[in-house]
Design an enzyme around this catalytic site. Structure first.
Site: not given
Length: 483
Positions: A322, A324-328, A440
């Protein structure tokens, strides 16, 4: 001239290759599991794809393991040849044994033993198993009631158990007493350490002693192989003196070439460094390394980029868990069989190195049963990676919002997930050396292990990315339910 020399060397190598009458391809035992897979065709395709990857490894190392597919029909395969076989003989043995194992399908797998090699397949990671319920012995029908025969075995087998772990898990023995000669072999699978090898062989000795007074006996364990016989079945690894001399000569020539090449490379490197000092404006600043930050990073476990690249199959999209906001995030498997999650960060580059290293320091201090454990990192000039433990049930949102999977979450499990998440947050707020506000918390940042125990993820990276919110909008303080 060089071509003639190579031709002579090649001819000598061909002449020195031994051919053995006993290729040790006889089937000793085969056992199959009882559980049936859900999709036989996919299981067999994954098995065949694994064999293609293992073939070159078996030729080079006489040992290989690999895996493919998705649970519950994910397949794990391990194979090894006895150390006294040549690479060609090992390849022949692997070709035969890998064609025998599919007879166990559509069960989850089984074990096959030939006199020269072993293979096992199943739908779980068994690589570090020493012994198992399927361990057996095989005894010959011919017997020797001579007391000297028993005495030789009692003396030889314990010595093999003691010697093999210190000899890379392999030992060949020959003992004689009053004209009675017995030959023995001990072999542990290469994935086992010394202690595990010793434990496996000790158990194998008990199994093989039950064969006495049979003239030949074998112990077939999950992690090792033990054999004795009144005839010499082993391949004498010390007999190829000529071949050893030729190989030594080739290695000498190769090392000489390597040393010369290194000398030239070092000279070019030193010349380039001197040129850059004399011409600072022409230096390519994009390759500068923050040495101060690098020293700081050495406090953490450093993974080589090549290790992570191999573990994730070059960050193949098929291994992507997956983003997200911080990385793969990619799933990977280390050479020792451990499964990991590799996060490729969006924030990277030389200017962010110190911030990432500082963040690693914060994460390393946050150790709690309800926090995802960070195993280490890999920091390059171009990209940065964090390595975490892999959790089999992935994120909570993947189960909670799936009409079928959410049925697995009864109210008891949901309560445990809520309480575990709360305990993890409390630790971040009050129990950690440096107070961390997650900012978060959501279902996708709560991961579940195989027993649905919750672990909070991304508890440190929120601080890292929020500092750069003017360029990358990764933290939204106005979202309801976040801190």
């Amino acid at each position: 001239m060089a071509g003639a020399a190579l031709l002579i060397i090649f001819s000598l190598i061909v002449i020195s290759v031994r051919s053995y009458a006993d290729t040790r391809l006889d089937l000793v035992a085969r056992s199959c599991e009882t559980t049936t897979v859900q999709n036989k065709d996919d299981y067999l395709k994954n098995y065949e794809s694994i064999l293609q990857k293992m073939e070159p490894e078996m030729y080079r190392n006489k040992f290989a393991f690999n895996e493919a597919g998705k649970p519950p029909d994910k397949i794990y395969v391990l194979s090894q040849c006895m150390n006294d076989l040549s690479s060609v003989e090992c390849a022949q043995c692997f070709a035969r044994i890998s064609n025998i194992l599919p007879a166990c399908f559509p069960t989850t797998g089984g074990r096959v033993y030939l006199d020269g090699c072993f293979i096992r397949a199943n739908n779980y990671s068994f690589y570090r198993e020493v012994t198992a319920d399927g361990d057996i012995n095989r005894c010959s029908d011919d017997v020797d009631t001579n007391e000297d025969f028993k005495m030789v075995l009692r003396d030889m087998l314990p010595r093999m158990v003691h010697k093999a772990p210190d000899k890379k898990g392999f030992a060949l023995f020959q003992e004689s007493r009053n004209g009675t000669t017995v030959h023995g072999m001990a072999q542990c699978w290469k994935i086992l350490d010394k202690e595990m090898c010793s434990s496996c062989l000790a158990d194998a000795v008990d199994l093989v002693f039950r064969c006495v007074p049979s003239k030949e006996g074998r112990a077939l364990n999950a992690g090792c192989f033990l054999r004795y016989s009144t005839y010499d079945f082993g391949h004498d690894t010390n007999a190829g003196a000529v071949r050893y001399a030729i190989i030594s000569f080739i290695i000498y020539i190769f090392l000489t070439a390597v040393v010369c090449t290194l000398a030239v490379a070092i000279g070019l490197r030193l010349g380039k460094m001197a040129y850059k000092q004399m011409n600072p404006r022409r230096e390519w600043k994009g390759k500068e390394v923050d040495l101060a930050a690098l020293d700081q990073a050495m406090k953490f476990l450093q993974f080589k980029f090549s290790t992570l690249e191999k573990a994730t199959d070059c960050f193949n999209e098929a291994n992507k868990l997956g983003s997200g906001g911080y990385g793969e995030v990619f799933k990977g498997t280390l050479p020792d069989g451990r499964e990991i999650a590799v996060k490729r960060l969006y924030v990277n580059g030389r200017n962010r190195s110190r911030e990432i290293y500082n963040e690693m320091d914060v994460i390393s201090k946050a150790q709690h049963k309800n926090l995802v454990r960070c195993l280490g990192g890999c920091f390059t000039i171009i990209e940065n990676f964090l390595v975490y433990e892999y959790l089999a049930n992935k994120s909570l949102d993947g189960i909670l919002f799936d009409p079928e999977k959410k049925k697995e979450l009864d109210w008891g499990k949901r309560q445990k997930i809520i309480m575990g998440t709360a305990e993890g947050l409390e630790f971040l707020h009050k129990g950690c050396e440096v107070r961390i506000i997650h900012r978060d918390i959501k279902a996708s940042n709560i991961l579940l292990d195989i027993k649905f125990r919750p672990k909070i993820a991304d508890f440190g990276l929120a601080r890292l990315c929020s500092r750069d919110s003017d360029r990358i909008s990764l933290v939204n303080n106005t979202v309801a339910g976040t801190l």
